[in-house]
Write a protein that holds these residues in place. Sequence first.
Motif, PDB file in Angstrom:
ATOM      1  N   LEU A 372      19.500  74.005  34.233  1.00 24.70           N
ATOM      2  CA  LEU A 372      20.460  75.005  34.341  1.00 24.70           C
ATOM      3  C   LEU A 372      19.931  75.604  36.094  1.00 24.70           C
ATOM      4  O   LEU A 372      21.400  76.020  36.300  1.00 24.70           O
ATOM      5  CB  LEU A 372      20.441  76.326  33.055  1.00 24.70           C
ATOM      6  CG  LEU A 372      21.206  77.570  33.499  1.00 24.70           C
ATOM      7  CD1 LEU A 372      22.797  77.290  33.336  1.00 24.70           C
ATOM      8  CD2 LEU A 372      20.370  77.953  32.440  1.00 24.70           C
ATOM      9  N   MET A 373      18.911  75.879  36.115  1.00 26.30           N
ATOM     10  CA  MET A 373      18.930  76.623  38.032  1.00 26.30           C
ATOM     11  C   MET A 373      19.382  75.818  38.372  1.00 26.30           C
ATOM     12  O   MET A 373      20.001  76.542  40.002  1.00 26.30           O
ATOM     13  CB  MET A 373      17.562  76.650  37.660  1.00 26.30           C
ATOM     14  CG  MET A 373      17.301  78.109  36.737  1.00 26.30           C
ATOM     15  SD  MET A 373      15.030  78.476  37.278  1.00 26.30           S
ATOM     16  CE  MET A 373      14.336  76.902  36.899  1.00 26.30           C
ATOM     17  N   THR A 374      19.237  73.955  38.698  1.00 24.41           N
ATOM     18  CA  THR A 374      19.605  73.521  39.877  1.00 24.41           C
ATOM     19  C   THR A 374      21.336  73.995  40.040  1.00 24.41           C
ATOM     20  O   THR A 374      21.629  73.412  40.731  1.00 24.41           O
ATOM     21  CB  THR A 374      19.045  72.293  39.599  1.00 24.41           C
ATOM     22  OG1 THR A 374      17.585  72.143  39.109  1.00 24.41           O
ATOM     23  CG2 THR A 374      19.661  71.424  41.132  1.00 24.41           C
ATOM     24  N   ALA A 375      21.762  73.578  38.654  1.00 30.18           N
ATOM     25  CA  ALA A 375      23.246  73.969  38.842  1.00 30.18           C
ATOM     26  C   ALA A 375      23.518  75.185  39.237  1.00 30.18           C
ATOM     27  O   ALA A 375      25.042  75.103  40.373  1.00 30.18           O
ATOM     28  CB  ALA A 375      23.630  73.637  37.011  1.00 30.18           C
ATOM     29  N   VAL A 376      22.952  76.277  39.442  1.00 25.90           N
ATOM     30  CA  VAL A 376      24.073  77.410  39.545  1.00 25.90           C
ATOM     31  C   VAL A 376      23.251  77.565  41.105  1.00 25.90           C
ATOM     32  O   VAL A 376      24.217  78.083  41.709  1.00 25.90           O
ATOM     33  CB  VAL A 376      23.107  78.743  38.907  1.00 25.90           C
ATOM     34  CG1 VAL A 376      23.314  79.942  39.861  1.00 25.90           C
ATOM     35  CG2 VAL A 376      22.887  78.264  37.041  1.00 25.90           C
TER      36      VAL A 376
END
Length: 488
Positions: A372-376
């Motif tokens: 999730l953090m990488t995608a954001v």
Amino acid sequence: MLSTTIFLPLLAAALLALPQLGGRTARWIWVSAAAADLALVVVMWLGYGGGIGYEERLRWIPSVGAGYHVGVDGLSLPLIALTAVLFLACAIYSLNEKQRPRSYAALFLFLQTVSTGLFAALDLLLFFVFFDLSIVGMYFVIVGWGHGDRARSALKFFLYTFLGSLALLLGFIGLYLGGDPRTFDIVELTRNPPQAGALVLLAVAVGLAVKTPTVPFHTWLPPAHTDAPAAGSAILAGVLLKMGTYGFARIAMPLLPGPWRQYAWLIVIVGVVSVLYGALVALAQENIKRLIAYTSVNHMGYIVLAFGAAGIAAGNAQARQMAITGAVTQMVSHGLITGALFLLTGVLWDRARSYDLGRFGGIAAGARTFTLMTAVAAFASLGLPGLSGFIAEFQIFAGVIGTGLPGAVVAGGLSIIGILITAALLLRVLQKAFLGPPGELPVSETQPREVASVAPLLVLSLIIGILPRWLLDLIEPFSAALVAWVGR
């Protein structure tokens, strides 16, 4: 208060010299000092009233008109705040650093003082001292705690950027000799621009372009990023690269308005080339960290493009002001987003000791928070609406194209292609490493310290993307003043 903010981290670094301190204590002193420094910056932000705030002057070398002169305005205060945020994030991320933690923490605290001091400096000689010291600090971070061919990468970084600093020093001497009266004080030189020509601009621009970096002075950047520790890469990309673009706005444009206008189209071309080259080369990378490094060349190219467009005297003044506002916003946005991306690549290295894109796959199945953090961060980097990258890049393109000049419209149109390429390469990383079938190297979920270091950077990017007014209101008065200075 400003000097306290600058030198507090250095005092904490001196405290770490006490031999009885253990590694755990050293790491928490680092976190505490970084948190206290951020608190001071927040107080300064809330109390800032416009113009040059928190100004301090002390005699230093009066025989040449150089002094300890610091202050903040709508250009420096956002970058000082970015510096404080990123160094605190890196301190939290490094809470498990076991390799010489006292020296590691002391180097980062030293770098924080140097970085904050440079963004606050209102004297050319003081600026140069901080500029050079940043090279020394990062060299030791890479060579001492990096991986891969770290010695070679650190040496290349040092030689390139030190050579750039020598060119910068020659430019500063040219500005001093062209001043009337002769002084190194930036405020005084802004009021009365030196009688200096294209050679002085060339020296200053080359020195700053190496640090930014722009094509063709960028070749030190990918190996330095690839072999640096995660926190080192985050500071190198998030803070140290901004020293170059900050120098363009603080020194080159207001102190050399005539030469800047004369060569504005050349600067626009350099910006466009950096945008497209950085994106295309990043698309070809299989090393995730090198890929992110080349996106920095791309993103910093947008800033150079905006500053070039702002120097085109025939362009619409309001559009030129918007381009500058977008460029400063891009400095903040890029620092937050790329800092987060490099800390996230550090998670990959900690788990798998590799950045090879082809060896990862299916990470989302076992590491949802990390995914999730990488995608954001990836979507923020490609300029998705609702995140800070969109606010910055929209203003840059609107400002460049809004000048109404055919050449600027073409430059803006070509640069938009860079966004499409960036989107393609980041989506490729997400698809192959996170959403594809299981890969050769497993990646476990993030730890609390990793989430605590990266998540605030992404939250700030989201806040700027949704509610940017608090930041833009600070930057816009400086942008208007810079347009007026360049137009003299």
